[in-house]
Design an enzyme around this catalytic site. Sequence first.
Site, short mmCIF file in Angstrom:
data_model
loop_
_atom_site.label_atom_id
_atom_site.label_comp_id
_atom_site.label_asym_id
_atom_site.label_seq_id
_atom_site.Cartn_x
_atom_site.Cartn_y
_atom_site.Cartn_z
N HIS A 136 46.86 34.12 34.04
CA HIS A 136 46.05 34.56 35.18
C HIS A 136 45.64 36.02 35.03
O HIS A 136 44.54 36.41 35.40
CB HIS A 136 46.84 34.40 36.49
N GLN A 166 39.75 28.97 29.90
CA GLN A 166 39.43 27.84 29.01
C GLN A 166 40.53 26.79 29.05
O GLN A 166 40.32 25.63 28.71
CB GLN A 166 39.25 28.35 27.57
N LYS A 167 41.71 27.20 29.47
CA LYS A 167 42.82 26.25 29.62
C LYS A 167 42.36 25.02 30.40
O LYS A 167 42.73 23.89 30.09
CB LYS A 167 43.95 26.97 30.35
N SER A 180 51.21 28.16 31.81
CA SER A 180 50.82 27.34 32.95
C SER A 180 51.88 27.48 34.03
O SER A 180 53.07 27.57 33.73
CB SER A 180 50.73 25.86 32.53
P1 AMP Z 1 45.58 27.78 38.40
O1 AMP Z 1 46.32 28.78 39.23
O2 AMP Z 1 46.43 26.99 37.48
O3 AMP Z 1 44.62 26.96 39.22
O4 AMP Z 1 44.66 28.65 37.44
C1 AMP Z 1 43.77 29.61 37.93
C2 AMP Z 1 42.86 30.06 36.84
O5 AMP Z 1 43.63 30.64 35.78
C3 AMP Z 1 42.05 28.91 36.21
O6 AMP Z 1 40.74 29.36 35.93
C4 AMP Z 1 42.81 28.63 34.96
O7 AMP Z 1 42.02 28.06 33.94
C5 AMP Z 1 43.27 30.02 34.57
N1 AMP Z 1 44.42 29.91 33.68
C6 AMP Z 1 45.60 29.26 33.92
N2 AMP Z 1 46.40 29.30 32.84
C7 AMP Z 1 45.71 29.99 31.89
C8 AMP Z 1 45.99 30.37 30.54
N3 AMP Z 1 47.13 30.04 29.94
N4 AMP Z 1 45.05 31.08 29.87
C9 AMP Z 1 43.89 31.41 30.46
N5 AMP Z 1 43.56 31.08 31.73
C10 AMP Z 1 44.46 30.39 32.42
#
Ligand code: AMP
Length: 281
Positions: free
Chosen positions: A37, A149-150, A186
């Site tokens: 993040h 991109q994840k 993650s």
């Molecule tokens: P989330 O909180 O899992 O919904 O993620 C929020 C944002 O952070 C989304 O745009 C995800 O793609 C990004 N994100 C989560 N994990 C990663 C990672 N390992 N590398 C890059 N971006 C990430």
Amino acid sequence: MKIFTTVKEIQAYAKEQKAAGKTIGLCPTMGALHEGHMTLMRAARKKCDIVIASVFVNPVQFGPNEDYDKYPRQFDADCEKLEKEGVDAVFHPEPLEMYPEGYGTYVTVESGITNVLCGARRPGHFRGVATVVTKLMNLARADEAFFGQKDAQQVAVVRRFVADLNLNVHVNMVPICREESGLARSSRNAYMSAEEKQAALVLSRSLKKAREAYDAGERSAAALKDIVSKELATEKLAKVDYVDVYTFPALQPVETVSEESLLAIAVYIGKTRLIDNIILK
Ligand code: AMP
């Protein structure tokens, strides 16, 4: 760093910043923030005058048997991390603030891109994502929005509705941030035991093998998928949900990789569903 929990507060803040001629970057998250993040926050910090992060576990994007209730919530720790990155404001609404009684409007991307990969396995997921991201972009008056991109399919979906709805927001995709072991960071990694985390390394390992074959000239999607599947099969704790190749960002089927394509996988390690991908250019 300012913390807003209501629609009114964030609207007033965004209005003020726009009136002062500032550009606004939005980083939507569900919290339980990690280094992945933070790469979004840094990209936004570099590009925009004002950085707004949202921390909202969006109920509308979870299916009935998914992990909405047990999704990790740690807002105080999240704020500490955001403040360190120089984030200007964080929006942290309650579900009822975003979806009050009588709420009835949803954004549905109907092109084929939501019928494949996670869209096919998680009915309604991208409708929930598109709805909340539209609302957040609107509330924050975002000029730029940052996604990882994840979740590459999410980027494809967001780019689609931003174009279709003529939203004046530029969508930035930030590369996958990994642990040294290769595991894609993650929030859901926290569900895994030490043994499962070790087993989860098979995801990035399998993609690395495919990348090497691609770099050596392999262009058959079936062959690349086979390399990944064979490697995943070596890990007894891994249960494959999908291994697939599509063009990116249109997400059209591919037999021979001849344009930018996404090799994406979803794998259960025990009860934890993990995703990872590489983009073949
Ligand atoms: P989330 O909180 O899992 O919904 O993620 C929020 C944002 O952070 C989304 O745009 C995800 O793609 C990004 N994100 C989560 N994990 C990663 C990672 N390992 N590398 C890059 N971006 C990430």
